[in-house]
Scaffold this motif. Structure first.
Motif, PDB file in Angstrom:
ATOM      1  N   LEU A  39       0.825  -1.211   0.000  1.00 40.88           N
ATOM      2  CA  LEU A  39       0.000   0.000   0.000  1.00 40.88           C
ATOM      3  C   LEU A  39       0.861   1.264   0.000  1.00 40.88           C
ATOM      4  CD1 LEU A  39      -2.784  -0.936   2.592  1.00 40.88           C
ATOM      5  CD2 LEU A  39      -2.988  -0.870   0.101  1.00 40.88           C
ATOM      6  N   ALA A  40       2.086   1.159   0.517  1.00 42.66           N
ATOM      7  CA  ALA A  40       2.957   2.329   0.651  1.00 42.66           C
ATOM      8  C   ALA A  40       3.579   2.790  -0.666  1.00 42.66           C
ATOM      9  CB  ALA A  40       4.067   2.034   1.665  1.00 42.66           C
ATOM     10  N   ALA A  41       3.401   2.015  -1.722  1.00 45.25           N
ATOM     11  CA  ALA A  41       3.921   2.434  -3.027  1.00 45.25           C
ATOM     12  C   ALA A  41       3.229   3.722  -3.454  1.00 45.25           C
ATOM     13  CB  ALA A  41       3.686   1.336  -4.063  1.00 45.25           C
ATOM     14  N   GLU A  72     -14.982  -3.685  -3.159  1.00 44.83           N
ATOM     15  CA  GLU A  72     -15.035  -3.268  -1.753  1.00 44.83           C
ATOM     16  C   GLU A  72     -13.625  -2.967  -1.229  1.00 44.83           C
ATOM     17  OE1 GLU A  72     -17.081  -4.946   2.380  1.00 44.83           O
ATOM     18  OE2 GLU A  72     -17.597  -5.837   0.426  1.00 44.83           O
ATOM     19  N   LEU A  73     -12.662  -3.825  -1.596  1.00 49.28           N
ATOM     20  CA  LEU A  73     -11.283  -3.585  -1.156  1.00 49.28           C
ATOM     21  C   LEU A  73     -10.732  -2.306  -1.789  1.00 49.28           C
ATOM     22  CD1 LEU A  73      -8.797  -4.478   0.406  1.00 49.28           C
ATOM     23  CD2 LEU A  73      -8.158  -5.936  -1.515  1.00 49.28           C
ATOM     24  N   GLU A  74     -11.063  -2.062  -3.041  1.00 47.84           N
ATOM     25  CA  GLU A  74     -10.636  -0.823  -3.695  1.00 47.84           C
ATOM     26  C   GLU A  74     -11.095   0.393  -2.897  1.00 47.84           C
ATOM     27  OE1 GLU A  74     -10.691  -2.309  -8.400  1.00 47.84           O
ATOM     28  OE2 GLU A  74     -12.227  -0.940  -7.624  1.00 47.84           O
ATOM     29  N   GLU A  75     -12.338   0.357  -2.457  1.00 47.10           N
ATOM     30  CA  GLU A  75     -12.881   1.476  -1.687  1.00 47.10           C
ATOM     31  C   GLU A  75     -12.178   1.608  -0.343  1.00 47.10           C
ATOM     32  OE1 GLU A  75     -15.061   4.824  -1.571  1.00 47.10           O
ATOM     33  OE2 GLU A  75     -15.047   3.399  -3.242  1.00 47.10           O
ATOM     34  N   ASP A  76     -11.852   0.472   0.258  1.00 48.35           N
ATOM     35  CA  ASP A  76     -11.192   0.471   1.573  1.00 48.35           C
ATOM     36  C   ASP A  76      -9.799   1.096   1.530  1.00 48.35           C
ATOM     37  OD1 ASP A  76     -13.365  -0.831   2.755  1.00 48.35           O
ATOM     38  OD2 ASP A  76     -12.560  -2.820   2.312  1.00 48.35           O
ATOM     39  N   ILE A  77      -9.117   0.955   0.390  1.00 52.71           N
ATOM     40  CA  ILE A  77      -7.731   1.437   0.295  1.00 52.71           C
ATOM     41  C   ILE A  77      -7.588   2.624  -0.655  1.00 52.71           C
ATOM     42  CG2 ILE A  77      -6.837  -0.872   0.813  1.00 52.71           C
ATOM     43  CD1 ILE A  77      -6.111  -1.135  -2.175  1.00 52.71           C
ATOM     44  N   THR A  80      -4.962   5.543  -0.543  1.00 54.68           N
ATOM     45  CA  THR A  80      -3.522   5.288  -0.698  1.00 54.68           C
ATOM     46  C   THR A  80      -3.059   5.484  -2.142  1.00 54.68           C
ATOM     47  OG1 THR A  80      -3.713   2.898  -1.164  1.00 54.68           O
ATOM     48  CG2 THR A  80      -3.622   3.575   1.160  1.00 54.68           C
ATOM     49  N   GLY A  81      -4.006   5.718  -3.048  1.00 57.73           N
ATOM     50  CA  GLY A  81      -3.650   5.925  -4.448  1.00 57.73           C
ATOM     51  C   GLY A  81      -3.418   4.615  -5.194  1.00 57.73           C
ATOM     52  N   PHE A  82      -3.592   4.675  -6.526  1.00 57.65           N
ATOM     53  CA  PHE A  82      -3.400   3.480  -7.373  1.00 57.65           C
ATOM     54  C   PHE A  82      -4.139   2.274  -6.796  1.00 57.65           C
ATOM     55  CE2 PHE A  82       0.288   6.234  -7.913  1.00 57.65           C
ATOM     56  CZ  PHE A  82       0.344   6.382  -9.292  1.00 57.65           C
ATOM     57  N   TYR A  83      -5.318   2.552  -6.254  1.00 59.68           N
ATOM     58  CA  TYR A  83      -6.040   1.554  -5.457  1.00 59.68           C
ATOM     59  C   TYR A  83      -6.541   0.364  -6.266  1.00 59.68           C
ATOM     60  CZ  TYR A  83     -10.060   4.175  -7.247  1.00 59.68           C
ATOM     61  OH  TYR A  83     -10.964   4.796  -8.063  1.00 59.68           O
ATOM     62  N   ARG A  84      -6.850   0.572  -7.542  1.00 59.35           N
ATOM     63  CA  ARG A  84      -7.347  -0.551  -8.354  1.00 59.35           C
ATOM     64  C   ARG A  84      -6.246  -1.603  -8.538  1.00 59.35           C
ATOM     65  NH1 ARG A  84     -10.181   3.710 -11.058  1.00 59.35           N
ATOM     66  NH2 ARG A  84     -12.443   3.432 -10.855  1.00 59.35           N
ATOM     67  N   ASN A  85      -5.076  -1.147  -8.894  1.00 59.23           N
ATOM     68  CA  ASN A  85      -3.962  -2.067  -9.098  1.00 59.23           C
ATOM     69  C   ASN A  85      -3.535  -2.709  -7.781  1.00 59.23           C
ATOM     70  OD1 ASN A  85      -2.104  -3.206 -11.038  1.00 59.23           O
ATOM     71  ND2 ASN A  85      -0.490  -2.031 -10.048  1.00 59.23           N
ATOM     72  N   LYS A  86      -3.519  -1.906  -6.717  1.00 53.24           N
ATOM     73  CA  LYS A  86      -3.134  -2.437  -5.408  1.00 53.24           C
ATOM     74  C   LYS A  86      -4.116  -3.500  -4.931  1.00 53.24           C
ATOM     75  CE  LYS A  86      -0.620   1.676  -3.812  1.00 53.24           C
ATOM     76  NZ  LYS A  86      -0.569   2.789  -2.833  1.00 53.24           N
ATOM     77  N   ALA A  87      -5.411  -3.247  -5.089  1.00 48.92           N
ATOM     78  CA  ALA A  87      -6.418  -4.216  -4.654  1.00 48.92           C
ATOM     79  C   ALA A  87      -6.286  -5.523  -5.432  1.00 48.92           C
ATOM     80  CB  ALA A  87      -7.818  -3.636  -4.840  1.00 48.92           C
ATOM     81  N   LYS A  88      -6.083  -5.401  -6.751  1.00 45.91           N
ATOM     82  CA  LYS A  88      -5.904  -6.587  -7.591  1.00 45.91           C
ATOM     83  C   LYS A  88      -4.690  -7.396  -7.145  1.00 45.91           C
ATOM     84  CE  LYS A  88      -4.856  -7.870 -12.393  1.00 45.91           C
ATOM     85  NZ  LYS A  88      -4.559  -7.332 -13.752  1.00 45.91           N
ATOM     86  N   ASN A  89      -3.583  -6.701  -6.869  1.00 46.02           N
ATOM     87  CA  ASN A  89      -2.361  -7.390  -6.461  1.00 46.02           C
ATOM     88  C   ASN A  89      -2.491  -8.025  -5.078  1.00 46.02           C
ATOM     89  OD1 ASN A  89      -0.864  -6.905  -8.783  1.00 46.02           O
ATOM     90  ND2 ASN A  89      -0.026  -4.979  -8.027  1.00 46.02           N
ATOM     91  N   ILE A  90      -3.116  -7.323  -4.154  1.00 49.92           N
ATOM     92  CA  ILE A  90      -3.266  -7.844  -2.794  1.00 49.92           C
ATOM     93  C   ILE A  90      -4.089  -9.125  -2.795  1.00 49.92           C
ATOM     94  CG2 ILE A  90      -4.389  -7.416  -0.562  1.00 49.92           C
ATOM     95  CD1 ILE A  90      -3.476  -4.463  -0.875  1.00 49.92           C
ATOM     96  N   GLU A 114       7.658 -13.697  -6.691  1.00 44.25           N
ATOM     97  CA  GLU A 114       6.661 -14.312  -7.560  1.00 44.25           C
ATOM     98  C   GLU A 114       5.245 -13.897  -7.172  1.00 44.25           C
ATOM     99  OE1 GLU A 114       7.495 -18.449  -7.200  1.00 44.25           O
ATOM    100  OE2 GLU A 114       9.286 -18.379  -8.475  1.00 44.25           O
ATOM    101  N   LEU A 115       5.106 -13.221  -6.025  1.00 50.45           N
ATOM    102  CA  LEU A 115       3.789 -12.777  -5.564  1.00 50.45           C
ATOM    103  C   LEU A 115       3.418 -11.455  -6.234  1.00 50.45           C
ATOM    104  CD1 LEU A 115       4.213 -13.441  -1.720  1.00 50.45           C
ATOM    105  CD2 LEU A 115       3.086 -14.922  -3.408  1.00 50.45           C
ATOM    106  N   PRO A 116       2.181 -11.318  -6.704  1.00 51.71           N
ATOM    107  CA  PRO A 116       1.745 -10.055  -7.320  1.00 51.71           C
ATOM    108  C   PRO A 116       1.939  -8.873  -6.363  1.00 51.71           C
ATOM    109  CG  PRO A 116       0.117 -11.777  -7.699  1.00 51.71           C
ATOM    110  CD  PRO A 116       1.114 -12.337  -6.728  1.00 51.71           C
ATOM    111  N   GLY A 117       2.473  -7.779  -6.885  1.00 52.93           N
ATOM    112  CA  GLY A 117       2.637  -6.573  -6.086  1.00 52.93           C
ATOM    113  C   GLY A 117       3.858  -6.539  -5.203  1.00 52.93           C
TER     114      GLY A 117
END
Length: 210
Positions: A39-41, A72-77, A80-90, A114-117
């Motif tokens: 999330l800190a990216a 829902e996760l996108e809205e939660d984060i 922090t910015g770039f939330y769509r990509n972050k939610a997908k990776n998480i 090898e883990l997304p994000g």
């Protein structure tokens, strides 16, 4: 003075200035650190810590993140910015941890990458904080200060990591990067560095060229 000598003198000064420098992300377990680092990216640690308070109450386990509704996760984060990509990776990251590693986060660089994000910065920080494995954590502060002081001429974080490995004693790799973060925030900010009050300006190529 060569780069190694410069680095050792920098360490000596920074040790006195920031004796308690440590990771500024708040976390209570390995999963929280892994998620918060992602999330800190392109976001401040302070903002991530605010978001994390409610986030980890809502998603207390790796399974909870793996099964999260992405919208829902996108809205939660979102803040922090770039939330769509972050939610997908998480979600993708946690699904792999559950399905491939039985819910246990890998403890080595190869599998973490090898883990997304998860990039080298995240992996190095995680391995040091959770497993005590030394690594160079190249965030925006470490990148900026390493270039300004002349410890590297590279912009690519991985190349900076290898340059710093050559001049910083291995036992100080992670700690040195934490201190660069503290000094970057306090003095050597991006837009207007406080060179005149900087206690390592005599070691800084940026300052001596001014």
């Amino acid at each position: 003075m060569n780069k190694k000598e410069k680095a050792l003198q920098m360490i000596e000064v920074l040790d006195k200035l920031y004796p308690d420098a440590e990771c500024s992300l708040n976390y209570e377990n390995p999963l929280q650190l892994l998620i918060s680092t992602q999330l800190a990216a392109q976001c401040t640690d302070a903002r991530v810590n605010i978001v994390a308070k409610d986030l980890y109450k809502k998603y207390p386990t790796v399974e909870a993140f793996a099964n999260a509704d992405i919208s829902e996760l996108e809205e939660d984060i979102k803040s922090t910015g770039f939330y769509r990509n972050k939610a997908k990776n998480i979600i993708g990251c946690c699904k792999i941890i559950v399905e491939k590693y039985n819910g246990t986060i890998p403890d080595n660089m190869k599998e973490l990458l090898e883990l997304p994000g998860v990039g080298r910065k995240t992996a190095n920080l995680y391995l040091y904080e959770i497993h005590g494995k030394q690594g160079i954590v190249v965030d925006t502060h470490a990148k900026r200060l390493s270039n300004r002081t002349g410890l590297t001429k590279h912009e690519d974080p991985e190349k900076i990591e290898y340059d710093l490995q050559k001049v910083i004693p291995e036992s100080r790799w992670a700690d040195f990067c934490h201190k660069l973060v503290f000094h970057g925030r306090a003095v050597c900010n991006a837009r207007k560095p406080g060179c005149d009050k900087c206690e390592i300006n005599h070691l800084c190529s940026y300052y001596t060229k001014k």
